[in-house]
Design an enzyme around this catalytic site. Structure first.
Site, short mmCIF file in Angstrom:
data_model
loop_
_atom_site.label_atom_id
_atom_site.label_comp_id
_atom_site.label_asym_id
_atom_site.label_seq_id
_atom_site.Cartn_x
_atom_site.Cartn_y
_atom_site.Cartn_z
NE ARG A 5 -4.12 -2.15 1.35
CZ ARG A 5 -4.88 -2.80 2.21
NH1 ARG A 5 -4.97 -2.38 3.46
NH2 ARG A 5 -5.57 -3.84 1.84
CD GLU A 30 -11.75 -9.65 9.65
OE1 GLU A 30 -10.81 -9.45 10.44
OE2 GLU A 30 -11.86 -9.07 8.57
CE LYS A 73 -12.66 -6.30 10.65
NZ LYS A 73 -11.55 -5.43 11.02
CB SER A 121 -14.70 -1.51 4.42
OG SER A 121 -13.30 -1.52 4.37
N GLY A 122 -14.02 -4.57 3.31
CA GLY A 122 -13.85 -5.61 2.29
C GLY A 122 -13.54 -5.14 0.88
N GLY A 123 -13.23 -3.86 0.70
CA GLY A 123 -12.95 -3.37 -0.66
C GLY A 123 -14.09 -2.54 -1.22
CB SER A 153 -14.11 -3.40 12.67
OG SER A 153 -12.74 -3.70 12.87
NE ARG A 190 -9.34 -3.34 1.92
CZ ARG A 190 -9.74 -4.44 1.30
NH1 ARG A 190 -9.47 -4.59 0.02
NH2 ARG A 190 -10.39 -5.37 1.94
P1 13P Z 1 -11.11 -3.77 5.35
O1 13P Z 1 -12.13 -2.90 6.00
O2 13P Z 1 -10.14 -3.02 4.49
O3 13P Z 1 -11.73 -4.96 4.67
O4 13P Z 1 -10.20 -4.33 6.50
C1 13P Z 1 -10.77 -4.76 7.67
C2 13P Z 1 -9.94 -5.81 8.25
O5 13P Z 1 -9.51 -5.69 9.37
C3 13P Z 1 -9.66 -7.01 7.46
O6 13P Z 1 -9.14 -8.01 8.27
#
Ligand code: 13P
Length: 325
Positions: A31, A175, A217, A259-261, A287, A290
């Site tokens: 990143r 998660e 999560k 958020s997952g992208g 949580s 990105r």
């Molecule tokens: P994102 O919100 O970018 O998906 O990251 C959250 C996270 O902690 C992934 O393990």
């Protein structure tokens, strides 16, 4: 209220959410390189210092998840990251898994590793100021995926991790991420997310994990990034809440989405739409990784003259998410 329940409640209440700044060295380096910053340990430290010294962060952020490397680094003022977070009223968390590797017998799917020596690592992180932890399991949707094999292996590891954290005094963030990668529909994501969450709670129960001392999560239920389907915000909110209602016991204090992208603003809209549905038994919060820090990294790009712009970008996303709650 048990000590674990108190920490979990602090993480998910008062309209605050959790900031995930726990990218692995490899991911964080990529990143930084993507915005032209040399991926050194010092630059990773500087970037994380930008995040945790953002003015008024504690008004919208309850906890920050750190990576192992950051846990041992110091801010310019000489405080460690966990010490600084405590100074400003934010809980310090630690990512304790060691990454997702190909699963034997299902090479296109992943199993998250990191259980070996975890009891001792938990004790060390508690000594250094951690109050909660994170472990990310990755579930892929595809041809024949997820397999029962991958789901069962991953939920077992999640439950073993959660039990070890609670034994050592850390609140586990559990998660299970169903990835957005693929061409699947919203309905398929809902079906898989529901099945995975059901399996997670069966395994947590089997292994004696105290549900009022965890934070879940999950992913939001969305269509695959390669799908032509573009579900409306309200459809995503409804499908996500349906999956949660079917599977998540009311004793879980809170659900903090990854958020997952998703585009940062879209993730915020989804979160806001869910709050408007009928009363829910758990707090619904964020949580994000990105979706919180992406705009900050873009604004800063390693330029010390853009330090304040980076912090303003983070602050903007954090306040928008808190308002969406
Ligand atoms: P994102 O919100 O970018 O998906 O990251 C959250 C996270 O902690 C992934 O393990």
């Amino acid at each position: 209220m048990s000590a674990l329940n108190k920490i979990a409640q602090t993480l998910v209440s008062d309209r605050r959410g959790i900031l995930a700044a726990d990218e692995s060295i490899g991911t964080m380096s990529a990143r930084l390189e993507s915005v032209g910053v040399e991926p050194t340990a010092e630059n990773r430290r500087v970037y994380r210092e930008l995040i945790v010294t953002t003015p008024r962060l504690s008004e919208s952020i309850s906890g920050v998840i750190l990576a192992d490397e950051t846990f041992y680094q110091k801010l310019n003022n000489g405080r460690t990251f966990p010490e600084h977070l405590e100074d400003i009223g934010i809980l310090a968390g630690i990512k304790v898994d060691t990454g997702a590797k190909p699963l034997a017998g299902a090479p296109d799917e992943k199993i998250t590793e990191g259980l070996d020596g975890l009891r001792e690592r938990v004790a060390e992180y508690v000594r250094l100021g951690a109050t909660f932890a994170k472990w990310r399991a990755v579930i892929t949707i595809g041809d024949g995926a997820p397999s029962d094999r991958a789901v069962r292996a991953n939920v077992h590891a999640l439950a073993r991790y959660a039990g070890l954290c609670q034994e050592g005094g850390l609140v586990p963030i559990v998660e299970p991420e169903v990835l957005m990668d693929g061409t699947h529909s919203l309905a398929r994501c809902q079906q898989v997310t529901t099945a995975v969450l059901k399996s997670v709670f069966e395994e947590l129960d089997l292994l004696g994990v105290q549900l009022d001392g965890i934070v879940l999560k999950p992913n939001m239920v969305v269509a695959g990034v390669g799908s032509a389907e573009r579900p409306a915000v309200d459809d995503v909110a409804r499908a996500t809440v349906e999956a949660l209602r079917e599977t998540v016991p009311a004793s879980v204090p809170g659900i903090a989405f990854l958020s997952g992208g998703q585009h940062p603003e879209v993730a915020t809209q989804h979160l806001g739409a869910m709050q408007k549905l009928d009363p829910l038994p758990w707090e619904l919060t964020y949580s994000f990784g990105r979706a919180l820090v992406g705009p900050a990294l873009e604004a800063w790009r390693g330029d010390e003259n853009k330090w304040a712009a980076g912090q303003e970008a983070l602050s903007g996303r954090a306040v928008a998410n808190a308002s969406a709650r």
